[in-house]
Design a protein around this motif. Structure first.
Motif, PDB file in Angstrom:
ATOM      1  N   VAL A   1      17.332  49.405 -39.530  1.00 23.69           N
ATOM      2  CA  VAL A   1      16.825  49.176 -38.171  1.00 23.69           C
ATOM      3  C   VAL A   1      15.999  50.368 -37.689  1.00 23.69           C
ATOM      4  O   VAL A   1      14.892  50.222 -37.183  1.00 23.69           O
ATOM      5  CB  VAL A   1      17.998  48.915 -37.203  1.00 23.69           C
ATOM      6  CG1 VAL A   1      17.512  48.908 -35.766  1.00 23.69           C
ATOM      7  CG2 VAL A   1      18.657  47.590 -37.536  1.00 23.69           C
TER       8      VAL A   1
ATOM      9  N   GLN B   1      12.542  51.092 -39.154  1.00 24.14           N
ATOM     10  CA  GLN B   1      11.545  50.089 -38.766  1.00 24.14           C
ATOM     11  C   GLN B   1      10.666  49.695 -39.944  1.00 24.14           C
ATOM     12  O   GLN B   1       9.432  49.785 -39.872  1.00 24.14           O
ATOM     13  CB  GLN B   1      10.672  50.600 -37.613  1.00 24.14           C
ATOM     14  CG  GLN B   1      11.491  50.906 -36.377  1.00 24.14           C
ATOM     15  CD  GLN B   1      10.706  51.655 -35.327  1.00 24.14           C
ATOM     16  OE1 GLN B   1       9.636  52.163 -35.598  1.00 24.14           O
ATOM     17  NE2 GLN B   1      11.252  51.712 -34.139  1.00 24.14           N
TER      18      GLN B   1
ATOM     19  N   ARG C   1       8.252  52.372 -41.318  1.00 19.28           N
ATOM     20  CA  ARG C   1       7.224  52.969 -40.466  1.00 19.28           C
ATOM     21  C   ARG C   1       7.644  54.334 -39.945  1.00 19.28           C
ATOM     22  O   ARG C   1       6.834  55.268 -39.873  1.00 19.28           O
ATOM     23  CB  ARG C   1       6.926  52.039 -39.284  1.00 19.28           C
ATOM     24  CG  ARG C   1       5.564  51.398 -39.368  1.00 19.28           C
ATOM     25  CD  ARG C   1       5.390  50.411 -38.246  1.00 19.28           C
ATOM     26  NE  ARG C   1       6.502  49.458 -38.217  1.00 19.28           N
ATOM     27  CZ  ARG C   1       6.889  48.794 -37.138  1.00 19.28           C
ATOM     28  NH1 ARG C   1       6.284  48.987 -35.989  1.00 19.28           N
ATOM     29  NH2 ARG C   1       7.906  47.946 -37.187  1.00 19.28           N
TER      30      ARG C   1
ATOM     31  N   GLU D   1      17.336  52.103 -28.020  1.00 19.65           N
ATOM     32  CA  GLU D   1      17.019  50.685 -28.145  1.00 19.65           C
ATOM     33  C   GLU D   1      18.261  49.837 -28.400  1.00 19.65           C
ATOM     34  O   GLU D   1      18.426  48.770 -27.822  1.00 19.65           O
ATOM     35  CB  GLU D   1      15.993  50.480 -29.261  1.00 19.65           C
ATOM     36  CG  GLU D   1      14.571  50.681 -28.759  1.00 19.65           C
ATOM     37  CD  GLU D   1      13.628  51.135 -29.827  1.00 19.65           C
ATOM     38  OE1 GLU D   1      13.754  50.641 -30.967  1.00 19.65           O
ATOM     39  OE2 GLU D   1      12.771  51.987 -29.544  1.00 19.65           O
TER      40      GLU D   1
END
Lengths: 248, 212
Positions: free
Chosen positions: B10, B13, B16, B69
């Motif tokens: 998670v 990403q 990235r 998040e």
């Protein structure tokens, strides 16, 4: 200990202790200043500038001592959920910060004639500077949350992590670079400092401790009033806000 | 263990975040010649410090988003409801943080050293000090993120509280990177091990308070 968790009882106790501390503070400060200026000899190497020590050393002791107090109070608050302990820790922080600033300022003034420099990246000086940063971080933590309980909890954990780290920081920074003289009062085998200088120093340490105690009691009383004010405002504001849509 | 994989998946990403770490390192390292001049003698002398400062910045830059998040979309609550203790949530985030922030840095040590003219001989020593010391930085960054979760200006606050705590690993790390014979490497390892004990423990209580 929980007997003093009652704010009213704490307030009464604080009102009774405060005058005693004021008297103790006044007497020891007067005695300490007199001895420091007139009752003690100039140092054979450092001359008159040694008198800076009577402010510098007590402040340095308070800087560390109050951080320790903050950590103890935070531990008390986290473990026994003592409601006043968070307030005691919070009240100690600005006092410790002030003493820390005094330590750095007087040290700088003392360092100029003695070592020929205002500032040097010496081990002990650097660790006091880092301690200042830890105090700032602790106070910033208290002010960063709208929820008081959450702020208290985060600040208390930070204080405890900080006090463990302080030992490592002290060690690492001294290992990194050292110019400061080694400890000469609190050391194994008794102090190496002469009695004529030890007495004014002891009086000044007593004065600084009494002052710190006074300021902590005062800070706690202010904090208690702030909490009471917040509760009052919340209770008053409740009917009007209940109509507003809560978007938070 | 599944939690660790989940957090890595998670938080990276889809790779990235890792790519951004690499890009940040190469870019930031190439700024130093502009800042202090292209004198390779000077640059190679400050190379250990450059590596470690970049590590500190990587730690806080990745640390500030590590819980936010998942807290906002409720994933943290869900994981707690699944029976994961706060301490294990902390631990898996520390591992994920290390993978995202420092695995790229260790891989790119040689590139940064070439930029700084430090040569391949010292790159191994630099790499070793980063390998041993960066777990401590991950621990402290994730702990600070847990403490400042939900705070006002949390990213700035996080930096303010965590940089003083990172000074010991910084000192030991730079010494270990500069001088192979010193005790610094052992002290660096000790700070990593201590942090690995303290951070999940303190973070356990911090997260508990944050997720109440």
């Amino acid at each position: 200990m929980h007997r003093f968790a009652n704010p009213a009882r704490f307030g009464r106790l604080a009102d009774r202790v405060s005058p005693v501390l004021w008297v103790l503070f006044g007497l020891s400060l007067a005695l300490g200043l007199y001895l420091a200026f007139f009752g003690s000899p100039p140092d054979y190497q450092q001359g008159q500038s040694v008198r800076i020590m009577y402010v510098h050393v007590p402040s340095a002791m308070m800087t560390t001592g109050l951080y320790g107090f903050m950590a103890l109070a935070s531990a008390t608050a986290l473990i026994w959920r003592h409601p006043l302990a968070h307030m005691a820790a919070r009240a100690a922080a600005p006092v410790g910060t002030a003493f820390c600033l005094i330590t750095l300022a007087t040290g700088s003034l003392w360092g100029r004639p003695m070592w020929g420099t205002w500032w040097e990246w010496d081990g002990r000086m650097t660790s006091v500077l880092i301690q200042l940063f830890l105090y700032f971080g602790y106070m910033a933590m208290w002010n960063a949350f709208s929820d008081r309980a959450r702020a208290a909890n985060a600040a208390a954990i930070l204080a405890l992590v900080g006090v463990g780290n302080l030992v490592i920081i002290r060690f690492s920074v001294e290992w990194w670079n050292t110019l400061h003289q080694p400890a000469s009062i609190l050391r194994a085998g008794g102090p190496t400092i002469d009695g004529s200088m030890l007495w004014p120093l002891a009086a000044m340490v007593l004065a600084a401790s009494a002052y710190a105690g006074l300021m902590i009691l005062k800070g706690m009383k202010i904090e208690l009033k702030a909490v009471r004010l917040e509760t009052l405002m919340e209770n008053q504001a409740a009917p009007t806000t209940s109509y507003r849509l809560d978007l938070g | 263990m599944s939690l660790v994989w989940r957090d890595i998946a998670v938080l990276s990403q889809g790779g990235r975040a890792l790519a951004l770490s690499c890009f940040f390192l190469v870019l930031a390292a190439s700024l130093f010649p502009f800042a202090v001049g292209p004198d390779t003698k000077l640059l190679s002398a400050i190379a250990p410090g450059v590596h470690w400062l970049l590590a500190l910045f990587l730690a806080v830059l990745h640390g500030e988003r590590i819980f936010v998040e998942d807290e906002q979309d409720g994933s943290l609550e869900q994981l707690r409801a699944l029976g994961f203790a706060e301490g294990s949530l902390m631990f898996s985030r520390i591992v994920a943080h290390w993978v995202i922030a420092f695995a790229p840095q260790i891989a790119l040590t040689v590139v940064v050293d070439i930029f700084l003219g430090a040569g391949l001989a010292s790159a191994g020593q630099h790499m070793l000090s980063l390998l041993i010391g960066t777990p401590a930085l991950s621990c402290l960054a994730v702990l600070a993120a847990a403490l400042t979760l939900g705070a006002r200006q949390s990213s700035l606050l996080m930096i303010v509280i965590v940089f003083p705590l990172m000074i010991p690993p910084l000192i030991f790390g730079v010494s270990a990177a500069a001088d192979s014979g010193s005790a610094a490497l052992m002290l660096l390892g000790a700070s990593s091990l201590i942090s690995l004990v303290i951070a999940p423990l303190a973070g356990h209580f911090a997260l508990k308070a944050a997720l109440k």
